[in-house]
Design an enzyme around this catalytic site. Structure first.
Site, PDB file in Angstrom:
ATOM      1  N   HIS A 101       0.833  -1.203   0.000  1.00 34.54           N
ATOM      2  CA  HIS A 101       0.000   0.000   0.000  1.00 34.54           C
ATOM      3  C   HIS A 101       0.870   1.256   0.000  1.00 34.54           C
ATOM      4  O   HIS A 101       0.598   2.210  -0.750  1.00 34.54           O
ATOM      5  CB  HIS A 101      -0.923  -0.006   1.218  1.00 34.54           C
ATOM      6  N   GLU A 102       1.906   1.268   0.821  1.00 29.43           N
ATOM      7  CA  GLU A 102       2.797   2.429   0.862  1.00 29.43           C
ATOM      8  C   GLU A 102       3.565   2.578  -0.448  1.00 29.43           C
ATOM      9  O   GLU A 102       3.822   3.700  -0.901  1.00 29.43           O
ATOM     10  CB  GLU A 102       3.749   2.324   2.051  1.00 29.43           C
ATOM     11  N   HIS A 105       1.563   4.517  -2.816  1.00 27.48           N
ATOM     12  CA  HIS A 105       1.700   5.974  -2.698  1.00 27.48           C
ATOM     13  C   HIS A 105       2.949   6.469  -3.423  1.00 27.48           C
ATOM     14  O   HIS A 105       2.933   7.547  -4.036  1.00 27.48           O
ATOM     15  CB  HIS A 105       1.768   6.378  -1.228  1.00 27.48           C
TER      16      HIS A 105
END
Length: 232
Positions: A101-102, A105
């Protein structure tokens, strides 16, 4: 009317409060469940993040470890990715999902994803608004100064906009994460469901925060209307 801190408009916040509590329970429950399930490839979350970043040519983005629990984040200013202690060295499906998920980003930053750029631009406004909006508004309420209450509402509106912009940013990062985990086979197809459960639960916390901010704004507007009605 009840005193402002116990007035009837406070009831507007209760559904949002219950949603926030439920969302926190969901994310903690999902993370705990899938943090007990090791991925078959036995990669740590830190290693998985490195593989995914390198896939996009982001070898210059370091993957570090920070203290705390679920303090994982990507810093677009420093171009660095940080994973919490409970995630970085873990081989669990939950930890790998969070790490991916990071990375999502970081990929958004690389591709100049418009909602992320907008969110980054309004972070200072949101930080100021979250600290000043309520003091300004309630000082205005106590002093019966509608103009000061209006300023408080306008400042808090920036906080609501920040939360609204955050939703597509977080949903898109999770979508990217799940797709990348499947494409790289870091997680097997039957393991993707566990990562999805963790990320979906995490997304609920952002939805709850947005609902709470919107409810707070509505409450302020209603209180302002009551004061205006008495002054007219």
């Amino acid at each position: 009317m009840f005193p402002f801190f116990f007035d009837s408009t406070f009831l507007l916040l209760l559904p949002a409060l219950f949603l926030a509590i439920w969302a926190q329970m969901k994310v903690k429950g999902a993370f705990h469940r899938y943090s007990q399930v090791a991925s078959r490839r036995n990669l740590t979350a830190g290693q998985a993040a490195r593989i995914l970043l390198d896939r996009f040519g982001l070898s210059g983005v370091p993957v570090g470890m920070v203290p705390g629990e679920l303090t994982d984040h990507y810093d677009p200013r420093a171009k660095s990715l940080s994973l919490s202690q409970s995630v970085y060295n873990s081989t669990s499906i939950a930890a790998i999902g969070v790490a991916a998920h990071e990375v999502g980003h970081a990929v958004q930053d690389l591709k100049a994803y418009a909602p992320l750029r907008l969110r980054n631009a309004i972070v200072p406004v949101a930080n100021i608004g979250s600290g000043l909006a309520f003091p300004l508004f309630f000082i205005g309420l106590i002093m019966r100064a509608p103009a000061l209450m209006n300023v408080g509402i306008l400042v808090f509106l920036g906080v609501v906009v920040f939360h609204l912009v955050t939703l597509p940013v977080e949903f898109d990062a999770s979508s990217k994460a799940l797709r990348l985990l499947g494409e790289t086979q870091i997680l097997a197809p039957d393991e993707i469901g566990g990562a999805r459960a963790v990320l979906n639960a995490a997304a609920l916390t952002y939805v709850a925060a947005t609902v709470m901010a919107a409810a707070q704004l509505l409450r302020l507007v209603l209180l302002r209307g009551m004061v205006g009605g008495r002054d007219d």
